[in-house]
Design an enzyme around this catalytic site. Sequence first.
Site, PDB file in Angstrom:
ATOM      1  N   GLU A  29      59.385   8.107  53.001  1.00  0.00           N
ATOM      2  CA  GLU A  29      60.162   7.462  54.056  1.00  0.00           C
ATOM      3  C   GLU A  29      61.242   8.464  54.457  1.00  0.00           C
ATOM      4  O   GLU A  29      61.961   8.966  53.591  1.00  0.00           O
ATOM      5  CB  GLU A  29      60.791   6.174  53.509  1.00  0.00           C
ATOM      6  CG  GLU A  29      61.469   5.387  54.607  1.00  0.00           C
ATOM      7  CD  GLU A  29      62.089   4.073  54.124  1.00  0.00           C
ATOM      8  OE1 GLU A  29      61.870   3.685  52.967  1.00  0.00           O
ATOM      9  OE2 GLU A  29      62.795   3.463  54.944  1.00  0.00           O
ATOM     10  N   ARG A 257      56.979   6.772  37.449  1.00  0.00           N
ATOM     11  CA  ARG A 257      57.859   7.664  38.201  1.00  0.00           C
ATOM     12  C   ARG A 257      58.512   8.656  37.238  1.00  0.00           C
ATOM     13  O   ARG A 257      58.587   8.410  36.030  1.00  0.00           O
ATOM     14  CB  ARG A 257      58.919   6.878  38.970  1.00  0.00           C
ATOM     15  CG  ARG A 257      59.765   5.957  38.102  1.00  0.00           C
ATOM     16  CD  ARG A 257      60.797   5.186  38.903  1.00  0.00           C
ATOM     17  NE  ARG A 257      61.999   5.956  39.097  1.00  0.00           N
ATOM     18  CZ  ARG A 257      62.419   6.367  40.284  1.00  0.00           C
ATOM     19  NH1 ARG A 257      61.754   6.060  41.374  1.00  0.00           N
ATOM     20  NH2 ARG A 257      63.529   7.075  40.397  1.00  0.00           N
ATOM     21  N   LYS A 267      67.397   8.099  45.809  1.00  0.00           N
ATOM     22  CA  LYS A 267      67.835   8.623  47.096  1.00  0.00           C
ATOM     23  C   LYS A 267      69.181   8.036  47.508  1.00  0.00           C
ATOM     24  O   LYS A 267      70.034   8.730  48.047  1.00  0.00           O
ATOM     25  CB  LYS A 267      66.806   8.262  48.178  1.00  0.00           C
ATOM     26  CG  LYS A 267      65.668   9.244  48.264  1.00  0.00           C
ATOM     27  CD  LYS A 267      64.953   9.105  49.597  1.00  0.00           C
ATOM     28  CE  LYS A 267      63.711   8.269  49.446  1.00  0.00           C
ATOM     29  NZ  LYS A 267      62.860   8.259  50.643  1.00  0.00           N
TER      30      LYS A 267
HETATM   31  P1  ATP Z   1      62.946   4.395  48.643  1.00  0.00           P
HETATM   32  O1  ATP Z   1      63.684   3.525  47.723  1.00  0.00           O
HETATM   33  O2  ATP Z   1      63.745   4.852  49.802  1.00  0.00           O
HETATM   34  O3  ATP Z   1      61.559   3.932  48.982  1.00  0.00           O
HETATM   35  P2  ATP Z   1      61.576   6.445  47.164  1.00  0.00           P
HETATM   36  O4  ATP Z   1      62.203   7.360  46.157  1.00  0.00           O
HETATM   37  O5  ATP Z   1      60.495   5.532  46.758  1.00  0.00           O
HETATM   38  O6  ATP Z   1      62.789   5.711  47.798  1.00  0.00           O
HETATM   39  P3  ATP Z   1      59.811   7.401  49.228  1.00  0.00           P
HETATM   40  O7  ATP Z   1      60.142   8.246  50.404  1.00  0.00           O
HETATM   41  O8  ATP Z   1      59.302   6.046  49.473  1.00  0.00           O
HETATM   42  O9  ATP Z   1      61.115   7.340  48.345  1.00  0.00           O
HETATM   43  O10 ATP Z   1      58.850   8.206  48.270  1.00  0.00           O
HETATM   44  C1  ATP Z   1      57.720   8.924  48.690  1.00  0.00           C
HETATM   45  C2  ATP Z   1      56.721   8.959  47.583  1.00  0.00           C
HETATM   46  O11 ATP Z   1      57.263   9.574  46.426  1.00  0.00           O
HETATM   47  C3  ATP Z   1      56.294   7.561  47.180  1.00  0.00           C
HETATM   48  O12 ATP Z   1      54.884   7.540  47.040  1.00  0.00           O
HETATM   49  C4  ATP Z   1      56.982   7.350  45.862  1.00  0.00           C
HETATM   50  O13 ATP Z   1      56.213   6.532  45.027  1.00  0.00           O
HETATM   51  C5  ATP Z   1      57.100   8.760  45.299  1.00  0.00           C
HETATM   52  N1  ATP Z   1      58.264   8.867  44.412  1.00  0.00           N
HETATM   53  C6  ATP Z   1      59.533   8.575  44.708  1.00  0.00           C
HETATM   54  N2  ATP Z   1      60.348   8.764  43.644  1.00  0.00           N
HETATM   55  C7  ATP Z   1      59.555   9.199  42.640  1.00  0.00           C
HETATM   56  C8  ATP Z   1      59.791   9.568  41.277  1.00  0.00           C
HETATM   57  N3  ATP Z   1      61.016   9.526  40.732  1.00  0.00           N
HETATM   58  N4  ATP Z   1      58.733   9.977  40.529  1.00  0.00           N
HETATM   59  C9  ATP Z   1      57.512  10.022  41.082  1.00  0.00           C
HETATM   60  N5  ATP Z   1      57.219   9.686  42.345  1.00  0.00           N
HETATM   61  C10 ATP Z   1      58.217   9.280  43.134  1.00  0.00           C
END
Ligand code: ATP
Length: 549
Positions: A29, A257, A267
């Site tokens: 996102e 994660r 974020k």
């Molecule tokens: P938000 O809360 O804004 O959704 P987010 O960290 O999930 O934050 P995204 O932009 O949705 O951010 O993440 C993009 C991709 O990265 C998604 O598929 C998410 O699952 C993955 N991702 C995000 N944070 C992690 C993490 N700490 N470890 C592994 N994968 C992650």
Amino acid sequence: MINFVQQEIENDLKAGKYTEGIHTRFPPEPNGYLHIGHAKSVCLNFGLALHNGGLCNLRFDDTNPTKEDVEFVDSIQEDIKWLGFDWGDRKFFASDYFGKFYDYAVELIKRGLAYVDDLSAEEIRSYRGTLTEAGKESPYRNRSVEENLDLFTRMKAGEFPDGSKVLRAKIDMASPNINMRDPVIYRITRATHHHTGDDWLIYPMYDFAHPLEDAIEGITHSVCTLEFEDHRPFYDWLLESLGFDVNTRPRQIEFARLDLTNTITSKRKLRQLVEEGYVRGWDDPRMPTLCGLRRRGFTPAAIRDFCERIGVAKSNSVVDIAMLEHCVREDLNDSADRVMAVLDPLKVVLTNVDDGVEYLTAENHPKRGGSRFVPFTREIFIDREDFMEDAPKKFFRLKPGGEVRLKHAYIIKCNEVIKNSAGEVVELHCTIDPTSKSGGATAGRKIKGTIHWVSTKFALPAEVRLYDYLLTTDAQGNMPEDFIAALNPNSLIVKQALIEPSVRWTNAGTHYQFLRLGYFVVDPDTTPDKLVFNRVVGLKDTWAKVKER
Ligand code: ATP
Ligand code: MG
């Protein structure tokens, strides 16, 4: 690549599914910069595609107009490229599918599987029930298909105020899974979207949009983090309800994660650090963002290596940040040239050396070789730490009456300690053993310690930024909401250092090992008049100790 997701892919292929090939996606996102946690997902998704001869899309999941920005769209692409991955011509925006999402919503209504609800957000919440109690059906749940189609069309046309109506999937208010209790799939929001402008007044919810984005792009395996496990039944329900074939439609697979000790992988919290000025920006070298790690001097190869080593699991855990540093150290040990720099200068006068300069040959790298000249003069600087007046027996560096070897140069002996009126050591007077340099008669003389040094006359001034962990706690997994209180006050220490002249024409991004001090990278703040270095990581052992073994 051996992990359980790969195993699932192989099982699917054996079962005759996905005969068109494997297709994954990375779906950020655009509401912040990518961080080390995202790197795990990038490496996994692109890695699975590469391993299976498939494709991986970059898809901006931009269905929420209020938090997103083009600044992030640009930085995300830069960071994925930097990590070493390529989406080819498959860069997509979920917002490009708004028309299709709308059509699918209409299709659900026609199939009697969605309805317009007039309950307020508050009421919807209270009707939803709890983990132990079934929910209650909305009084608007049994509107006719015609009425729902009419109301949904008018929602789109802007006839109703924000929040006054929503579209909900019609599933089961008594489901043990709360996500299946008629989830909201569309809401009215008058907001300008960074991609579609003011075209839309209604926006799809994430859980509705995501499976459709995957299906529209022909994704086979939609890999996401564990918190979406309870959302998977809705993912499957939606695609099933819209008639997507189970042998070709995407399936969601959840993995753990990445959380790291001593830092933040949220974020929202990273944004707070930037906006409230606790760091210098998104690319502050203390930040776990990819642009921060890049500026800090972490390499793409080291980050990919780290992501491979931590593996892919089905339960969450916190990884020690020391492991990431280990990967960086291993990479830089092979690639970085060695130079000498002094962070806390203490002047040494070599009383039996004439004025003038002798150019000594110094090896650039223990394995790759290469050499440069290092100017040696009557006055040099050593690091203050390498001298001790009342030294314990085990102190093998310089002490009164003691001897030490200057790296690439001579053995010196400390004859006199000069102090100021406050009693602080300000200068040492030493003599060299003139035959002790490489090739000389006493070159092989056994001396326990070797220290680094620079010529006072030729050394270049440099600002050196030493970083420590962002957080003093290592309990990142259950960090208190007030993580600001856990910020390390000593996460940045700036030194006015002196460095040998061979680095004069260096460029931002070039790595060095400062002998005995660690790995350093040239910061983009460097100008023709001013060198600036960041410490990437320290050395595990000091050079003298390693030599000793
Ligand atoms: P938000 O809360 O804004 O959704 P987010 O960290 O999930 O934050 P995204 O932009 O949705 O951010 O993440 C993009 C991709 O990265 C998604 O598929 C998410 O699952 C993955 N991702 C995000 N944070 C992690 C993490 N700490 N470890 C592994 N994968 C992650
Ligand atoms: Mg997310």
